[in-house]
Design an enzyme around this catalytic site. Structure first.
Site, short mmCIF file in Angstrom:
data_model
loop_
_atom_site.label_atom_id
_atom_site.label_comp_id
_atom_site.label_asym_id
_atom_site.label_seq_id
_atom_site.Cartn_x
_atom_site.Cartn_y
_atom_site.Cartn_z
N ASP A 63 0.85 -1.16 0.10
CA ASP A 63 -0.08 -0.20 -0.03
C ASP A 63 0.81 1.32 0.02
O ASP A 63 1.88 1.30 0.34
CB ASP A 63 -0.91 -0.08 1.34
CG ASP A 63 -2.36 0.79 1.06
OD1 ASP A 63 -3.29 0.07 1.03
OD2 ASP A 63 -2.02 2.20 1.00
N ASN A 69 -5.81 -4.51 -6.03
CA ASN A 69 -7.21 -3.95 -5.20
C ASN A 69 -6.87 -2.61 -4.98
O ASN A 69 -7.88 -1.92 -4.86
CB ASN A 69 -7.44 -4.98 -4.04
CG ASN A 69 -8.06 -3.93 -3.08
OD1 ASN A 69 -9.21 -4.26 -2.96
ND2 ASN A 69 -7.61 -3.34 -2.11
N TYR A 91 -13.65 6.97 -12.56
CA TYR A 91 -13.96 5.75 -11.75
C TYR A 91 -14.57 4.66 -12.64
O TYR A 91 -13.97 3.59 -12.95
CB TYR A 91 -14.74 5.95 -10.64
CG TYR A 91 -14.71 4.69 -9.59
CD1 TYR A 91 -13.74 4.52 -8.51
CD2 TYR A 91 -15.73 3.91 -9.63
CE1 TYR A 91 -13.76 3.42 -7.74
CE2 TYR A 91 -15.51 2.76 -8.89
CZ TYR A 91 -14.58 2.62 -7.75
OH TYR A 91 -14.82 1.69 -6.94
N LYS A 136 -12.82 1.25 -14.10
CA LYS A 136 -13.45 -0.17 -13.70
C LYS A 136 -13.75 -0.90 -14.91
O LYS A 136 -13.63 -2.15 -15.15
CB LYS A 136 -14.54 -0.04 -12.73
CG LYS A 136 -13.87 0.51 -11.54
CD LYS A 136 -12.80 -0.34 -10.68
CE LYS A 136 -12.60 0.26 -9.28
NZ LYS A 136 -11.38 -0.45 -8.52
N THR A 196 -16.69 0.80 3.55
CA THR A 196 -15.02 1.28 3.63
C THR A 196 -14.62 2.81 3.83
O THR A 196 -15.68 3.41 3.44
CB THR A 196 -14.27 0.39 2.32
OG1 THR A 196 -14.42 1.31 1.40
CG2 THR A 196 -14.79 -0.82 2.33
P1 NAI Z 1 -9.99 1.78 1.09
O1 NAI Z 1 -9.95 3.14 0.85
O2 NAI Z 1 -10.50 1.17 2.28
O3 NAI Z 1 -8.79 1.10 0.64
C1 NAI Z 1 -8.01 1.20 -0.66
C2 NAI Z 1 -6.57 1.43 -0.26
O4 NAI Z 1 -5.84 1.61 -1.51
C3 NAI Z 1 -6.10 2.22 0.76
O5 NAI Z 1 -5.48 1.54 1.70
C4 NAI Z 1 -5.18 3.10 0.00
O6 NAI Z 1 -4.01 3.66 0.75
C5 NAI Z 1 -4.57 2.13 -1.23
N1 NAI Z 1 -4.34 3.03 -2.07
C6 NAI Z 1 -4.82 4.14 -2.75
N2 NAI Z 1 -3.94 4.70 -3.69
C7 NAI Z 1 -2.85 3.66 -3.84
C8 NAI Z 1 -1.76 3.94 -4.66
N3 NAI Z 1 -1.58 4.80 -5.71
N4 NAI Z 1 -0.92 2.65 -4.51
C9 NAI Z 1 -1.18 1.89 -3.81
N5 NAI Z 1 -2.28 1.86 -2.72
C10 NAI Z 1 -3.11 2.85 -2.86
O7 NAI Z 1 -11.24 1.50 -0.28
P2 NAI Z 1 -11.88 -0.08 -0.49
O8 NAI Z 1 -13.22 0.39 -0.45
O9 NAI Z 1 -11.37 -1.24 0.33
O10 NAI Z 1 -11.39 -0.17 -1.85
C11 NAI Z 1 -10.52 -1.27 -2.37
C12 NAI Z 1 -10.84 -1.48 -3.75
O11 NAI Z 1 -12.14 -1.89 -4.15
C13 NAI Z 1 -10.61 -0.23 -4.86
O12 NAI Z 1 -10.43 -0.66 -5.95
C14 NAI Z 1 -12.18 0.01 -5.03
O13 NAI Z 1 -12.50 0.68 -6.17
C15 NAI Z 1 -12.95 -1.20 -4.92
N6 NAI Z 1 -14.25 -1.38 -4.73
C16 NAI Z 1 -14.75 -0.60 -3.64
C17 NAI Z 1 -16.20 -0.55 -3.42
C18 NAI Z 1 -16.84 0.04 -1.93
O14 NAI Z 1 -18.22 0.43 -2.14
N7 NAI Z 1 -15.94 0.33 -1.07
C19 NAI Z 1 -17.14 -1.05 -4.40
C20 NAI Z 1 -16.42 -1.48 -5.46
C21 NAI Z 1 -15.08 -1.84 -5.67
#
Ligand code: NAI
Length: 252
Positions: free
Chosen positions: A37, A90, A156, A160, A191
């Protein structure tokens, strides 16, 4: 015995949310996990949680927009644990909430660079490492917004949708060499990313919940279990799939 006793998994964006839950789920099933991360504090916390539960993990600080850093992440997985079997790509950001024509060029590029280019950068280093051990499984974190549109989220949604095209193409290219490539498409999950989108407001949150026939948001563990299944032997004939886990959102 657990199902992944000999396997090694990399999870990007594993300091929080779905990525953390996925790293923990891989470790609970016996895999050695490389947690990565941009957020080092959260990543170290994920490792501590895994170790407290009896698992094995290390943290590697990685920005998925930096190709050299992603190369170093995969190198570290191989040098530390000897192989790479699974990768969950992810890491992602929500991006600005604006109509398409109001976005700046930089805003567009930033979201696409993390959410789409970051997945490709990860795959281009992971796939050769998997071919070195005669195969592996990649699971890209897409979204229901890889399948349907959503107002005020153009970069976004576009990124995706792109992840699903990339997933299907790589699945075809590497199928005969034993690398399966799939995606998971979650509905809205509780989240920090959702807070970024204004869902700290109870009314806005209820509005989003009601879009799902189950009338609630998803839980991170409900997404992590789909990732783990796609990596398991039970999914040995599954490649190029975009597995929707959305409480019925896209069935309406
Ligand atoms: P989150 O914000 O809790 O986690 C995302 C993580 O990615 C964070 O720890 C952040 O520091 C890290 N991150 C951001 N930019 C980065 C980079 N350039 N390099 C490395 N790490 C980086 O969000 P969540 O919800 O857990 O999201 C995880 C994945 O799930 C994402 O791809 C999101 O688009 C996808 N997603 C989330 C949904 C939701 O409703 N929460 C729904 C559908 C997909």
């Amino acid at each position: 015995m657990t199902q992944f006793d000999t396997e090694v998994a990399v999870v990007t964006g594993a300091s929080s949310g779905i990525g953390r839950a996925t790293a923990e789920a891989f470790a609970a099933d016996g895999a050695r996990v490389v947690v990565s991360d941009v957020n080092a504090e959260g990543g170290e916390e994920t490792v501590a949680r895994i170790e407290e539960a009896g698992g094995t993990a290390i943290f590697v600080e990685t920005d998925v927009t930096d190709d050299d850093a992603v190369a170093a992440l995969v190198d570290t997985a191989v040098s530390e644990y000897g192989r790479l079997d699974f990768a969950c790509n992810n890491a992602g950001i929500g991006g600005p909430q604006k109509p398409t024509a109001d976005l700046s060029v930089d805003e567009w590029h930033r979201v696409v660079d993390v959410n789409l280019n970051g997945v490709w950068r990860s795959m281009r280093h992971e796939i050769p490492a998997m071919l070195d051990v005669d195969g592996g499984v990649i699971v890209n974190m897409a979204s229901i917004l890889g399948k349907v549109g959503f107002a005020n989220a153009a970069p976004y949604v576009a990124a995706k949708h792109g992840v699903l095209g990339l997933t299907k193409t790589a699945a075809i290219e590497y199928a005969e060499q034993g690398v399966r490539v799939n995606a998971v498409c979650p509905g809205f999950v509780d989240t920090p990313l959702l807070g970024e989108g204004g869902l700290d407001d109870p009314e806005a949150r209820q509005g989003i919940e009601s879009l799902h026939p189950v009338n609630r948001l998803g839980d991170v563990d409900e997404i992590a279990s789909a990732v783990v299944w796609l990596c398991s032997d039970g999914a040995s004939f599954t490649t190029g799939e975009a597995l929707t886990v959305d409480g019925g959102y896209t069935s309406r």
